[in-house]
Design a protein around this motif. Sequence first.
Motif, PDB file in Angstrom:
ATOM      1  N   ALA A   1      54.049  33.680  31.622  1.00 21.86           N
ATOM      2  CA  ALA A   1      54.478  32.759  32.677  1.00 21.86           C
ATOM      3  C   ALA A   1      55.597  33.353  33.521  1.00 21.86           C
ATOM      4  O   ALA A   1      55.752  33.008  34.707  1.00 21.86           O
ATOM      5  CB  ALA A   1      54.934  31.435  32.063  1.00 21.86           C
ATOM      6  N   ASP A   2      56.366  34.289  32.939  1.00 18.29           N
ATOM      7  CA  ASP A   2      57.479  34.916  33.667  1.00 18.29           C
ATOM      8  C   ASP A   2      56.996  35.932  34.706  1.00 18.29           C
ATOM      9  O   ASP A   2      57.811  36.482  35.452  1.00 18.29           O
ATOM     10  CB  ASP A   2      58.419  35.634  32.689  1.00 18.29           C
ATOM     11  N   LEU A   3      55.683  36.177  34.762  1.00 17.56           N
ATOM     12  CA  LEU A   3      55.142  37.154  35.707  1.00 17.56           C
ATOM     13  C   LEU A   3      54.932  36.575  37.107  1.00 17.56           C
ATOM     14  O   LEU A   3      54.550  37.308  38.030  1.00 17.56           O
ATOM     15  CB  LEU A   3      53.811  37.717  35.183  1.00 17.56           C
ATOM     16  N   ARG A   4      55.169  35.300  37.265  1.00 17.06           N
ATOM     17  CA  ARG A   4      54.992  34.685  38.585  1.00 17.06           C
ATOM     18  C   ARG A   4      55.812  35.456  39.629  1.00 17.06           C
ATOM     19  O   ARG A   4      57.001  35.715  39.458  1.00 17.06           O
ATOM     20  CB  ARG A   4      55.429  33.226  38.560  1.00 17.06           C
ATOM     21  N   GLY A   5      55.136  35.833  40.725  1.00  9.18           N
ATOM     22  CA  GLY A   5      55.792  36.537  41.815  1.00  9.18           C
ATOM     23  C   GLY A   5      55.987  38.024  41.587  1.00  9.18           C
ATOM     24  O   GLY A   5      56.430  38.734  42.504  1.00  9.18           O
ATOM     25  N   LYS A   6      55.642  38.519  40.399  1.00  6.90           N
ATOM     26  CA  LYS A   6      55.825  39.935  40.113  1.00  6.90           C
ATOM     27  C   LYS A   6      54.669  40.756  40.698  1.00  6.90           C
ATOM     28  O   LYS A   6      53.599  40.236  41.029  1.00  6.90           O
ATOM     29  CB  LYS A   6      55.913  40.168  38.601  1.00  6.90           C
ATOM     30  N   ARG A   7      54.901  42.065  40.805  1.00  5.45           N
ATOM     31  CA  ARG A   7      53.898  42.985  41.373  1.00  5.45           C
ATOM     32  C   ARG A   7      53.019  43.514  40.244  1.00  5.45           C
ATOM     33  O   ARG A   7      53.454  44.305  39.418  1.00  5.45           O
ATOM     34  CB  ARG A   7      54.593  44.134  42.101  1.00  5.45           C
TER      35      ARG A   7
ATOM     36  N   GLY B   1      49.561  32.388  30.810  1.00  4.81           N
ATOM     37  CA  GLY B   1      50.785  31.833  31.381  1.00  4.81           C
ATOM     38  C   GLY B   1      50.538  30.799  32.458  1.00  4.81           C
ATOM     39  O   GLY B   1      51.490  30.382  33.145  1.00  4.81           O
ATOM     40  N   GLY B   2      49.285  30.379  32.639  1.00  6.30           N
ATOM     41  CA  GLY B   2      48.969  29.390  33.662  1.00  6.30           C
ATOM     42  C   GLY B   2      48.961  29.953  35.061  1.00  6.30           C
ATOM     43  O   GLY B   2      49.114  29.211  36.043  1.00  6.30           O
ATOM     44  N   LEU B   3      48.768  31.274  35.180  1.00  5.47           N
ATOM     45  CA  LEU B   3      48.808  31.952  36.475  1.00  5.47           C
ATOM     46  C   LEU B   3      47.448  32.527  36.836  1.00  5.47           C
ATOM     47  O   LEU B   3      46.568  32.711  35.976  1.00  5.47           O
ATOM     48  CB  LEU B   3      49.842  33.086  36.445  1.00  5.47           C
ATOM     49  N   THR B   4      47.274  32.837  38.110  1.00  2.78           N
ATOM     50  CA  THR B   4      46.113  33.572  38.603  1.00  2.78           C
ATOM     51  C   THR B   4      46.631  34.700  39.494  1.00  2.78           C
ATOM     52  O   THR B   4      47.836  34.855  39.711  1.00  2.78           O
ATOM     53  CB  THR B   4      45.173  32.663  39.426  1.00  2.78           C
ATOM     54  N   TRP B   5      45.705  35.481  40.034  1.00  2.00           N
ATOM     55  CA  TRP B   5      46.102  36.541  40.966  1.00  2.00           C
ATOM     56  C   TRP B   5      46.838  35.972  42.179  1.00  2.00           C
ATOM     57  O   TRP B   5      47.621  36.673  42.825  1.00  2.00           O
ATOM     58  CB  TRP B   5      44.880  37.333  41.412  1.00  2.00           C
ATOM     59  N   ASN B   6      46.592  34.709  42.506  1.00  2.00           N
ATOM     60  CA  ASN B   6      47.260  34.093  43.655  1.00  2.00           C
ATOM     61  C   ASN B   6      48.741  33.838  43.409  1.00  2.00           C
ATOM     62  O   ASN B   6      49.497  33.592  44.352  1.00  2.00           O
ATOM     63  CB  ASN B   6      46.566  32.773  44.018  1.00  2.00           C
ATOM     64  N   ASP B   7      49.148  33.882  42.131  1.00  2.00           N
ATOM     65  CA  ASP B   7      50.541  33.600  41.783  1.00  2.00           C
ATOM     66  C   ASP B   7      51.392  34.854  41.648  1.00  2.00           C
ATOM     67  O   ASP B   7      52.584  34.772  41.356  1.00  2.00           O
ATOM     68  CB  ASP B   7      50.607  32.817  40.467  1.00  2.00           C
ATOM     69  N   VAL B   8      50.765  36.022  41.833  1.00  2.00           N
ATOM     70  CA  VAL B   8      51.483  37.292  41.717  1.00  2.00           C
ATOM     71  C   VAL B   8      51.177  38.134  42.943  1.00  2.00           C
ATOM     72  O   VAL B   8      50.307  37.801  43.753  1.00  2.00           O
ATOM     73  CB  VAL B   8      51.060  38.054  40.430  1.00  2.00           C
ATOM     74  N   GLU B   9      51.897  39.214  43.082  1.00  2.00           N
ATOM     75  CA  GLU B   9      51.618  40.160  44.159  1.00  2.00           C
ATOM     76  C   GLU B   9      50.718  41.254  43.604  1.00  2.00           C
ATOM     77  O   GLU B   9      51.125  42.043  42.764  1.00  2.00           O
ATOM     78  CB  GLU B   9      52.917  40.769  44.694  1.00  2.00           C
ATOM     79  N   ARG B  10      49.488  41.287  44.065  1.00  2.00           N
ATOM     80  CA  ARG B  10      48.532  42.291  43.600  1.00  2.00           C
ATOM     81  C   ARG B  10      48.786  43.621  44.304  1.00  2.00           C
ATOM     82  O   ARG B  10      48.863  43.681  45.519  1.00  2.00           O
ATOM     83  CB  ARG B  10      47.103  41.808  43.864  1.00  2.00           C
ATOM     84  N   VAL B  11      48.915  44.682  43.497  1.00  2.00           N
ATOM     85  CA  VAL B  11      49.126  46.024  44.041  1.00  2.00           C
ATOM     86  C   VAL B  11      47.971  46.902  43.580  1.00  2.00           C
ATOM     87  O   VAL B  11      47.800  47.147  42.381  1.00  2.00           O
ATOM     88  CB  VAL B  11      50.467  46.625  43.566  1.00  2.00           C
TER      89      VAL B  11
END
Length: 386
Positions: A138-144, A165-175
Amino acid sequence: MGIRLNHILAGALAAALVLPAVSAADVTLPRTLAWSAYGTNSSGYAQAVAIGNMLQNKYGTSLRVLPGDNDVSRMTPLRTNRVDMCACGIASYFGSEGVMMFADPEWGPQPVRVITTSIASFGLALAVAGDLDVKTPADLRGKRIAYVRGDDALNKGTEAYLAFGGLTWNDVERVDFPGYGRSFDGIIAGQADASFTTTVTPPAQQLASSPRGIAWPELDHNDTEGWKRLTDTAPYFQPHRITSGAGGISADNPYYGASYPYPILIANADLSEDTVYGLIRAMNDNFDDYKDSAPGAAGYSLENQNLKWVMPFHEGVVRYFREKGIWTEDMQAHQDELIKRQELLASTWATYMASNPPRDADAFRDGWMKARADALTAAGMNPVFE
């Protein structure tokens, strides 16, 4: 050193298959068994050597191994009956589902059955730069987060960890990176923050030794909702207490994450039940003879087998576990559902191939994936891949 493993020659293999079977202690095996495996420098190949030595010494059965450089080259000999079995990776599951590299006119869903699997001390996880305050997915939100072009298996693993963590690719920065190794170069260079890997791989060790260091987001084994999200995304993962890996992971400092088996020894459903029964019994009766002979070989122990996994077991294996008093009605119900799923995929593939599908590779794949998802959804089954 026991037997010497050679590359399989079609003529020699054909001749070997007509030799009579041999028996020892109620185990019946052919004179020669053949399977494909990872390359000669892999732990999977070394395990095959160790198992082959045991089979030769105990039963007089020669194990011949055909090493393959990639998933398709390992599974092709199984599809064409050049080998009896494949010591494969998670691509065996992708093959059974007819997805990724198997969503191709030459392949489609494969009628594979599990014989045995190995779970070793390492895990599969998102390696995160240690200079970030990341303790859970869940702490990966907004990470690259690294996306490795052309490597569906790695990206699916990343997606699964994010889902926990309840996240998808839309919740992070895809590199995006052109390769797996380059993604770790990018983390060290400050261009990304995380990439999917095994805990023991050299790139993870390099990251751990870099100024950024390494961290592994923990998967709480008691978080049932998180695990449901993860396994809905990638059902082949299972909780694992990891005791080897970069960043100080050890038996005294375990990391609670996820893993899936490697290798996964599979065969086609029509391989002789007696042959499979003989092999699984030989491997369990003589486990002590090979468990310490190759890295990861101890992972074939009976207690490491997940009997309600994502692919059906071969009937020879089911027979063995019934004899051992291990196989339950619940396991049989799970087995029946997996076989039903394979049969549905096979019939859907046959219908799709008869529909004059597009010749363009991307259009063919898109059409098949839609037909596949529609059929599974209509049957009340999770498509997993869409």
